[in-house]
Design a protein around this motif. Structure first.
Motif, PDB file in Angstrom:
ATOM      1  N   GLY A  51      34.119 -12.086 -14.131  1.00 60.81           N
ATOM      2  CA  GLY A  51      33.381 -11.234 -15.110  1.00 60.81           C
ATOM      3  C   GLY A  51      32.438 -11.692 -16.151  1.00 60.81           C
ATOM      4  N   LEU A  52      31.415 -10.914 -16.393  1.00 60.89           N
ATOM      5  CA  LEU A  52      30.490 -11.563 -17.632  1.00 60.89           C
ATOM      6  C   LEU A  52      31.029 -11.930 -19.034  1.00 60.89           C
ATOM      7  N   ALA A  81      23.603 -16.469  -6.074  1.00 60.57           N
ATOM      8  CA  ALA A  81      23.371 -16.940  -7.582  1.00 60.57           C
ATOM      9  C   ALA A  81      21.953 -16.393  -8.207  1.00 60.57           C
ATOM     10  N   ARG A  82      21.136 -16.298  -7.310  1.00 63.58           N
ATOM     11  CA  ARG A  82      19.608 -15.849  -7.695  1.00 63.58           C
ATOM     12  C   ARG A  82      19.686 -14.299  -8.001  1.00 63.58           C
ATOM     13  N   GLU A  83      20.452 -13.599  -7.136  1.00 61.69           N
ATOM     14  CA  GLU A  83      20.511 -12.170  -7.515  1.00 61.69           C
ATOM     15  C   GLU A  83      21.452 -11.866  -8.531  1.00 61.69           C
ATOM     16  N   ARG A  84      22.580 -12.535  -8.676  1.00 63.55           N
ATOM     17  CA  ARG A  84      23.389 -12.409  -9.957  1.00 63.55           C
ATOM     18  C   ARG A  84      22.880 -12.510 -10.990  1.00 63.55           C
ATOM     19  N   ILE A  85      22.150 -13.782 -11.071  1.00 62.89           N
ATOM     20  CA  ILE A  85      21.291 -13.984 -12.404  1.00 62.89           C
ATOM     21  C   ILE A  85      20.318 -12.649 -12.562  1.00 62.89           C
ATOM     22  N   ARG A  86      19.645 -12.413 -11.718  1.00 62.29           N
ATOM     23  CA  ARG A  86      18.431 -11.331 -12.085  1.00 62.29           C
ATOM     24  C   ARG A  86      19.335 -10.157 -12.396  1.00 62.29           C
ATOM     25  N   THR A  87      20.445  -9.748 -11.837  1.00 63.06           N
ATOM     26  CA  THR A  87      21.261  -8.523 -12.177  1.00 63.06           C
ATOM     27  C   THR A  87      21.647  -8.746 -13.837  1.00 63.06           C
ATOM     28  N   ILE A  89      20.773 -10.967 -16.114  1.00 63.78           N
ATOM     29  CA  ILE A  89      19.835 -11.615 -17.079  1.00 63.78           C
ATOM     30  C   ILE A  89      18.490 -11.577 -16.447  1.00 63.78           C
ATOM     31  N   PRO A  90      17.684 -10.410 -16.306  1.00 65.39           N
ATOM     32  CA  PRO A  90      16.577 -10.417 -15.387  1.00 65.39           C
ATOM     33  C   PRO A  90      15.359 -11.042 -16.155  1.00 65.39           C
ATOM     34  N   ARG A  91      15.314 -11.478 -17.274  1.00 63.41           N
ATOM     35  CA  ARG A  91      14.410 -12.026 -18.074  1.00 63.41           C
ATOM     36  C   ARG A  91      14.558 -13.736 -18.132  1.00 63.41           C
ATOM     37  N   CYS A  92      15.675 -14.094 -17.580  1.00 59.03           N
ATOM     38  CA  CYS A  92      15.874 -15.368 -17.783  1.00 59.03           C
ATOM     39  C   CYS A  92      14.896 -16.558 -17.279  1.00 59.03           C
ATOM     40  N   ARG A  93      14.646 -17.504 -17.878  1.00 66.53           N
ATOM     41  CA  ARG A  93      13.883 -18.664 -17.649  1.00 66.53           C
ATOM     42  C   ARG A  93      14.521 -19.527 -16.685  1.00 66.53           C
ATOM     43  N   ILE A  94      13.862 -20.217 -15.777  1.00 65.84           N
ATOM     44  CA  ILE A  94      14.521 -21.053 -14.768  1.00 65.84           C
ATOM     45  C   ILE A  94      13.864 -22.405 -14.780  1.00 65.84           C
ATOM     46  N   VAL A  95      14.711 -23.229 -14.794  1.00 66.53           N
ATOM     47  CA  VAL A  95      14.143 -24.762 -14.650  1.00 66.53           C
ATOM     48  C   VAL A  95      14.637 -25.374 -13.286  1.00 66.53           C
ATOM     49  N   ILE A  96      13.703 -25.844 -12.587  1.00 65.73           N
ATOM     50  CA  ILE A  96      14.141 -26.621 -11.191  1.00 65.73           C
ATOM     51  C   ILE A  96      13.523 -27.905 -11.490  1.00 65.73           C
ATOM     52  N   SER A  97      14.559 -28.881 -11.099  1.00 61.34           N
ATOM     53  CA  SER A  97      14.171 -30.384 -11.096  1.00 61.34           C
ATOM     54  C   SER A  97      14.403 -30.920  -9.659  1.00 61.34           C
ATOM     55  N   LEU A  98      13.447 -31.552  -9.177  1.00 61.14           N
ATOM     56  CA  LEU A  98      13.376 -32.053  -7.887  1.00 61.14           C
ATOM     57  C   LEU A  98      13.198 -33.599  -7.747  1.00 61.14           C
ATOM     58  N   ARG A  99      13.806 -34.343  -6.654  1.00 59.44           N
ATOM     59  CA  ARG A  99      13.801 -35.531  -6.436  1.00 59.44           C
ATOM     60  C   ARG A  99      13.518 -35.779  -5.065  1.00 59.44           C
ATOM     61  N   ASP A 100      13.024 -36.940  -4.764  1.00 60.48           N
ATOM     62  CA  ASP A 100      12.907 -37.561  -3.316  1.00 60.48           C
ATOM     63  C   ASP A 100      14.190 -37.118  -2.498  1.00 60.48           C
ATOM     64  N   PRO A 101      13.793 -36.252  -1.462  1.00 59.50           N
ATOM     65  CA  PRO A 101      15.093 -35.469  -0.907  1.00 59.50           C
ATOM     66  C   PRO A 101      15.952 -36.610  -0.386  1.00 59.50           C
ATOM     67  N   ARG A 142      10.237 -21.063  -3.564  1.00 63.46           N
ATOM     68  CA  ARG A 142       9.507 -19.664  -3.458  1.00 63.46           C
ATOM     69  C   ARG A 142      10.617 -18.588  -3.840  1.00 63.46           C
ATOM     70  N   GLU A 143      11.772 -18.635  -3.369  1.00 63.66           N
ATOM     71  CA  GLU A 143      12.757 -17.467  -3.550  1.00 63.66           C
ATOM     72  C   GLU A 143      12.987 -17.403  -5.070  1.00 63.66           C
ATOM     73  N   TRP A 144      13.047 -18.423  -5.803  1.00 65.55           N
ATOM     74  CA  TRP A 144      13.282 -18.491  -7.392  1.00 65.55           C
ATOM     75  C   TRP A 144      11.951 -17.689  -7.988  1.00 65.55           C
ATOM     76  N   ARG A 145      10.827 -18.123  -7.439  1.00 66.98           N
ATOM     77  CA  ARG A 145       9.694 -17.497  -8.056  1.00 66.98           C
ATOM     78  C   ARG A 145       9.669 -16.061  -7.764  1.00 66.98           C
ATOM     79  N   LYS A 146      10.065 -15.668  -6.362  1.00 62.92           N
ATOM     80  CA  LYS A 146      10.088 -14.271  -5.902  1.00 62.92           C
ATOM     81  C   LYS A 146      10.882 -13.516  -6.821  1.00 62.92           C
ATOM     82  N   VAL A 147      12.083 -13.980  -7.226  1.00 61.06           N
ATOM     83  CA  VAL A 147      12.961 -13.252  -7.968  1.00 61.06           C
ATOM     84  C   VAL A 147      12.674 -13.129  -9.316  1.00 61.06           C
ATOM     85  N   PHE A 148      12.023 -14.289 -10.010  1.00 57.50           N
ATOM     86  CA  PHE A 148      11.987 -14.293 -11.562  1.00 57.50           C
ATOM     87  C   PHE A 148      10.484 -14.331 -11.845  1.00 57.50           C
ATOM     88  N   GLY A 149       9.394 -14.497 -11.126  1.00 56.83           N
ATOM     89  CA  GLY A 149       8.153 -14.428 -11.421  1.00 56.83           C
ATOM     90  C   GLY A 149       7.807 -15.951 -11.521  1.00 56.83           C
TER      91      GLY A 149
END
Length: 295
Positions: A51-52, A81-87, A89-101, A142-149
């Motif tokens: 619970g929250l 996780a994406r959908e739960r965060i949107r529900t 905290i709809p205006r949550c800011r998202i930081v993605i960090s990427l590395r040589d896969p 793409r999915e994070w951008r689609k959900v949060f802009g």
């Protein structure tokens, strides 16, 4: 007295794992409100049923004048996780960090092997369900951008953290709305984070330590759980001391780069960034150098 019931994160750094998230947590400490005494709550993936109010409890007492956030690398490739965060905290800011896969997935294997979560030698084909989904960078971005802009999603690169840590951190500070953090004043900015150079002395002990830590988090025993967090004496005692973990074999490295090339090229087109270095085999110097200094 301020109630913990009205605080939820303004931003979440969603990973994926082994992309500098622990370093970021360390640098942001004291400059934003973070979960009290622990790094990760795992709320939006494994502890959602609690619970929250359980989640808010970890942000109790966070200063009103600072944004609240969480560094949560396991959220990156979880649709739930994406959908739960949107529900929540709809205006949550998202930081993605990427590395040589390729480097990232092998680093994650070593970390999870150390924790007793993955057994046996590295085998991407057999272990991809555990390790590989978070290498689907373009799809998940793409999915994070689609959900949060797109404007609410910042994509960063581990390469930039290594080459210019101050500029890297500046971009994140600006995005989450806090003052610039001067790394010259941060005593541990250059300290190694989460090295995984050896396996555990006992797989059973490592798994038991991780289960105990997670159980303590769920029971809100944050101070006790913190004794088993990365880098502590008990963490090293339970999750190290075993055989050395060797660098990734060159032939496996080359095979994985060819396998993941379409993913890398898709990400290049999506973000407009040249990622040619991710398509090239890692040199011996890179494998033995600073490539694993921040995780």
């Amino acid at each position: 007295m301020e109630s913990h019931r009205d605080r939820l994160p303004d931003f979440i750094a969603v990973g994926p794992p082994r992309t500098g998230t622990t370093w970021l947590h360390r640098m942001l400490g004291g400059h934003v409100g973070l979960p009290r005494a622990i790094k990760e709550t795992q709320f939006f993936v494994w502890n959602y049923s609690l619970g929250l109010d359980w989640y808010r409890w970890y942000f109790r007492g966070a200063p009103r004048h600072l944004p609240v956030g969480e560094i949560a690398p396991t959220y990156f490739d979880h649709p739930e996780a994406r959908e739960r965060i949107r529900t929540a905290i709809p205006r949550c800011r998202i930081v993605i960090s990427l590395r040589d896969p390729v480097t990232r997935v092998y680093s994650q294997y070593k970390a999870w092997h150390r924790a007793g979560l993955v057994e046996g030698p590295f085998d991407y084909a057999a272990q991809c369900d555990q390790l590989g989904a978070s290498s689907s960078y373009a799809f998940n971005v793409r999915e994070w951008r689609k959900v949060f802009g797109a404007d609410n999603v910042l994509v960063t690169f581990y390469d930039d953290l290594r080459s210019s840590p101050q500029a890297y951190l500046d971009s994140i500070c600006s995005f989450i709305g806090i003052a610039r953090i001067d790394l010259r004043q941060a005593r541990d900015a250059d300290d190694p984070v989460n090295p995984s150079d050896t396996g555990p002395r006992s797989m059973r002990l490592a798994r038991a330590a991780i289960r105990l830590r997670d159980a303590l988090v769920r029971r809100r025993c944050a101070r006790l759980a913190s004794l088993l967090w990365d880098g502590t004496f008990l963490f090293r005692l339970c999750l190290s001391g075993g055989p050395a973990q060797l660098p990734l074999a060159p032939e496996i490295d080359a095979d994985l780069r060819e396998r993941l090339r379409p993913e890398i090229e898709d990400l290049e087109q999506l973000l407009g960034r040249d990622l040619s270095s991710w398509k090239l085999p890692v040199t011996r110097a890179q494998r033995s150098g600073a490539i694993s200094s921040r995780a």
